[in-house]
Design a protein around this motif. Structure first.
Motif, PDB file in Angstrom:
ATOM      1  N   ILE A  14      38.113 -10.346  18.545  1.00  0.00           N
ATOM      2  CA  ILE A  14      39.649 -10.707  17.530  1.00  0.00           C
ATOM      3  C   ILE A  14      39.995 -12.055  18.576  1.00  0.00           C
ATOM      4  N   LEU A  16      40.873 -15.743  18.106  1.00  0.00           N
ATOM      5  CA  LEU A  16      41.491 -17.082  17.453  1.00  0.00           C
ATOM      6  C   LEU A  16      40.986 -16.734  16.126  1.00  0.00           C
ATOM      7  N   ILE A  17      40.026 -16.687  15.288  1.00  0.00           N
ATOM      8  CA  ILE A  17      39.880 -16.615  14.056  1.00  0.00           C
ATOM      9  C   ILE A  17      39.677 -16.035  13.487  1.00  0.00           C
ATOM     10  N   THR A  38      36.672  -5.334  19.841  1.00  0.00           N
ATOM     11  CA  THR A  38      36.530  -6.349  20.713  1.00  0.00           C
ATOM     12  C   THR A  38      35.794  -6.152  22.652  1.00  0.00           C
ATOM     13  N   ARG A  39      34.916  -6.675  22.816  1.00  0.00           N
ATOM     14  CA  ARG A  39      34.305  -6.552  24.029  1.00  0.00           C
ATOM     15  C   ARG A  39      34.550  -6.167  25.038  1.00  0.00           C
ATOM     16  N   SER A  40      35.955  -6.656  25.571  1.00  0.00           N
ATOM     17  CA  SER A  40      36.491  -6.748  26.320  1.00  0.00           C
ATOM     18  C   SER A  40      38.142  -5.685  26.129  1.00  0.00           C
ATOM     19  N   THR A  43      40.883  -7.832  26.687  1.00  0.00           N
ATOM     20  CA  THR A  43      41.294  -8.521  24.850  1.00  0.00           C
ATOM     21  C   THR A  43      42.008  -7.125  24.186  1.00  0.00           C
ATOM     22  N   VAL A  74      32.408 -13.503  16.793  1.00  0.00           N
ATOM     23  CA  VAL A  74      32.043 -13.954  17.760  1.00  0.00           C
ATOM     24  C   VAL A  74      31.467 -14.502  18.068  1.00  0.00           C
ATOM     25  N   SER A  78      26.546 -14.275  20.230  1.00  0.00           N
ATOM     26  CA  SER A  78      26.294 -13.158  20.490  1.00  0.00           C
ATOM     27  C   SER A  78      26.080 -12.389  19.425  1.00  0.00           C
ATOM     28  N   SER A 101      30.190 -21.449  13.704  1.00  0.00           N
ATOM     29  CA  SER A 101      30.307 -22.104  13.186  1.00  0.00           C
ATOM     30  C   SER A 101      29.246 -22.845  12.894  1.00  0.00           C
ATOM     31  N   GLY A 133      41.414 -16.517  21.701  1.00  0.00           N
ATOM     32  CA  GLY A 133      42.162 -15.604  22.004  1.00  0.00           C
ATOM     33  C   GLY A 133      42.834 -14.271  20.982  1.00  0.00           C
TER      34      GLY A 133
HETATM   35  P1  NAP Z   1      37.306 -16.221  20.185  1.00  0.00           P
HETATM   36  O1  NAP Z   1      38.699 -16.761  20.563  1.00  0.00           O
HETATM   37  O2  NAP Z   1      36.763 -17.104  21.406  1.00  0.00           O
HETATM   38  O3  NAP Z   1      36.967 -15.160  20.404  1.00  0.00           O
HETATM   39  C1  NAP Z   1      36.235 -14.607  20.691  1.00  0.00           C
HETATM   40  C2  NAP Z   1      35.903 -13.397  20.241  1.00  0.00           C
HETATM   41  O4  NAP Z   1      34.717 -12.552  20.379  1.00  0.00           O
HETATM   42  C3  NAP Z   1      36.644 -12.326  21.857  1.00  0.00           C
HETATM   43  O5  NAP Z   1      36.790 -11.367  20.450  1.00  0.00           O
HETATM   44  C4  NAP Z   1      35.507 -12.161  22.724  1.00  0.00           C
HETATM   45  O6  NAP Z   1      35.940 -10.940  22.986  1.00  0.00           O
HETATM   46  C5  NAP Z   1      34.831 -11.659  21.648  1.00  0.00           C
HETATM   47  N1  NAP Z   1      32.869 -12.113  22.650  1.00  0.00           N
HETATM   48  C6  NAP Z   1      33.072 -12.979  23.315  1.00  0.00           C
HETATM   49  N2  NAP Z   1      31.519 -13.567  24.194  1.00  0.00           N
HETATM   50  C7  NAP Z   1      30.826 -12.125  23.395  1.00  0.00           C
HETATM   51  C8  NAP Z   1      29.883 -11.395  23.178  1.00  0.00           C
HETATM   52  N3  NAP Z   1      29.244 -11.771  24.173  1.00  0.00           N
HETATM   53  N4  NAP Z   1      29.525 -10.561  22.871  1.00  0.00           N
HETATM   54  C9  NAP Z   1      30.435 -10.062  22.131  1.00  0.00           C
HETATM   55  N5  NAP Z   1      31.928 -10.007  21.635  1.00  0.00           N
HETATM   56  C10 NAP Z   1      31.904 -11.434  22.908  1.00  0.00           C
HETATM   57  O7  NAP Z   1      36.374 -17.028  19.400  1.00  0.00           O
HETATM   58  P2  NAP Z   1      37.135 -17.877  18.239  1.00  0.00           P
HETATM   59  O8  NAP Z   1      37.342 -19.533  18.572  1.00  0.00           O
HETATM   60  O9  NAP Z   1      37.887 -16.988  17.324  1.00  0.00           O
HETATM   61  O10 NAP Z   1      35.373 -18.008  17.856  1.00  0.00           O
HETATM   62  C11 NAP Z   1      34.735 -16.606  17.237  1.00  0.00           C
HETATM   63  C12 NAP Z   1      33.460 -17.454  16.444  1.00  0.00           C
HETATM   64  O11 NAP Z   1      34.181 -18.525  14.865  1.00  0.00           O
HETATM   65  C13 NAP Z   1      32.095 -18.305  16.450  1.00  0.00           C
HETATM   66  O12 NAP Z   1      31.222 -18.094  16.396  1.00  0.00           O
HETATM   67  C14 NAP Z   1      32.782 -19.719  16.460  1.00  0.00           C
HETATM   68  O13 NAP Z   1      31.871 -20.664  15.778  1.00  0.00           O
HETATM   69  C15 NAP Z   1      34.099 -19.532  14.432  1.00  0.00           C
HETATM   70  N6  NAP Z   1      34.537 -20.896  14.740  1.00  0.00           N
HETATM   71  C16 NAP Z   1      35.616 -21.456  15.201  1.00  0.00           C
HETATM   72  C17 NAP Z   1      37.081 -21.874  15.318  1.00  0.00           C
HETATM   73  C18 NAP Z   1      37.579 -22.856  15.704  1.00  0.00           C
HETATM   74  O14 NAP Z   1      37.787 -23.506  15.918  1.00  0.00           O
HETATM   75  N7  NAP Z   1      37.511 -21.466  17.435  1.00  0.00           N
HETATM   76  C19 NAP Z   1      36.397 -22.360  14.067  1.00  0.00           C
HETATM   77  C20 NAP Z   1      35.397 -21.913  12.613  1.00  0.00           C
HETATM   78  C21 NAP Z   1      34.867 -20.705  13.420  1.00  0.00           C
HETATM   79  P3  NAP Z   1      36.590 -10.511  24.727  1.00  0.00           P
HETATM   80  O15 NAP Z   1      37.814 -11.582  24.061  1.00  0.00           O
HETATM   81  O16 NAP Z   1      36.884  -8.950  24.358  1.00  0.00           O
HETATM   82  O17 NAP Z   1      35.062 -10.896  25.437  1.00  0.00           O
END
Ligand code: NAP
Length: 311
Positions: A14, A16-17, A38-40, A43, A74, A78, A101, A133
């Motif tokens: 949960i 950004l995406i 979510t893992r933590s 969050t 995630v 992961s 991605s 986040g």
């Molecule tokens: P984010 O904001 O950092 O959120 C990551 C989420 O994944 C949080 O809920 C986090 O949980 C959880 N997480 C982190 N490490 C983990 C683990 N080892 N096991 C299980 N859960 C874990 O990330 P995001 O930007 O939403 O990206 C998520 C996915 O979308 C990624 O695969 C990324 O490649 C893809 N994506 C990102 C973007 C971008 O611009 N950011 C665009 C398109 C696609 P906790 O906070 O509870 O630890």
């Protein structure tokens, strides 16, 4: 009021995406129930404070039980562990998708765990910011952005259409392609620009002849535009580099060759070559604006597209 597209949607992750999805699902009334995992604990508590869903749990397995649509958001490294954790709780007939991605690696990690009767459709919305986040998400993140699916050979067309309709209602346009093509395309349009930005910001940070204060003070002359990309989430981008290694190395090799060409033109004072290249690249920027993928205001439109955080 129209009935929701899905009785229950589970969001695993949960950030950004995931939180942008939660917000647009609620705005558009796409689910009867949104389960968040979510893992933590920290969050999860924040997601609850922001009222992003209807139920909250640390246990991904609990969240996905009885869900008709499960979206895993995630870091790509992961995704295998998450798929393994939730596999036995997935409902027969459910759609399982992700937003990672990179695609070939996510498929290799997740597919072996997907039980028979569950429709696994890998996906990737080409929308994001440098923030992460649950506070960083907003409901119109996906507006007029592309969501790419990389269906498997046996993907059920009805399930693919249902998922496509879901993303269209989230604001996105849909494309499909094979995973290798996705990974090669994204290596040039997304992964390489981030790697170059990380590199240039790192180089500036290491310089001794120009002080760090000067780098910051005079940053508006170009450097600043790289720092936005270079502020992106380190975990996400570490995983992208490790999980799209071949395509990124291929694009980096081409990039290095072209850089050597540019270096030679500068060394030999070949102004025509420089002018031709800079004219060609200016036209690329115009095409992006014409395609509606950015707006034509100075400062790369950042001030104009500032989004308030919505819960
Ligand atoms: P984010 O904001 O950092 O959120 C990551 C989420 O994944 C949080 O809920 C986090 O949980 C959880 N997480 C982190 N490490 C983990 C683990 N080892 N096991 C299980 N859960 C874990 O990330 P995001 O930007 O939403 O990206 C998520 C996915 O979308 C990624 O695969 C990324 O490649 C893809 N994506 C990102 C973007 C971008 O611009 N950011 C665009 C398109 C696609 P906790 O906070 O509870 O630890």
């Amino acid at each position: 009021m129209t009935s929701p597209m899905f009785e229950k949607i589970a969001l695993v992750g949960i950030g950004l995406i995931g939180s942008s999805l939660a917000r647009v699902i609620r705005r558009e009334g796409l689910a009867g129930h949104v389960a968040i995992s979510t893992r933590s604990a920290a969050t999860l508590a924040r997601a609850q404070e922001l009222e992003l869903g209807d139920s909250y749990t640390i246990e991904a397995k609990e969240a996905v039980r009885d869900a008709d649509l499960v979206i895993v958001s995630v870091p790509v490294g992961s995704s295998g562990a998450v798929a393994q954790e939730i596999a036995s709780a997935l409902k027969r007939g459910a759609i399982l998708t992700d937003v990672g991605s990179t695609k070939a690696s996510v498929i290799a990690q997740m597919q072996p765990h997907v039980p028979d009767g569950v429709h696994f459709i890998p996906g990737h919305p080409l929308a994001g910011t440098e923030k992460s986040g649950p506070d960083a998400g907003f409901a119109d993140l996906f507006d007029n952005r592309w969501c790419i699916f990389t269906p498997l050979p046996d993907t059920d067309p009805d399930a693919l259409e249902r998922l496509s309709e879901f993303w269209r209602r989230c604001g996105a346009n849909i494309d499909t392609m094979d995973p290798q093509h996705h990974d090669m395309t994204l290596a040039i349009v997304s992964h390489l620009p981030h790697i170059i930005a990380y590199n240039i910001v790192g180089t500036a940070d290491d310089l001794e002849s120009v002080t760090k204060t000067e780098v910051i003070k005079y940053s508006a002359s170009g450097f600043r535009d790289f720092t936005r990309l270079a502020a992106s989430d380190p975990t996400m981008w570490r995983d992208v580099c490790l999980h799209n290694k071949d395509a990124i190395l291929e694009m980096l090799a081409r990039f290095s060759e072209d850089l050597a060409f540019l270096q030679r033109a500068i060394r030999w004072g070949d102004g025509d070559k420089l002018f031709d290249l800079f004219t060609r690249t200016r036209a690329v920027r115009r095409s992006i604006i014409e395609a509606g993928q950015d707006i034509d205001v100075p400062d790369f439109g950042r001030q104009a597209i500032e989004h308030p955080i919505k819960s």
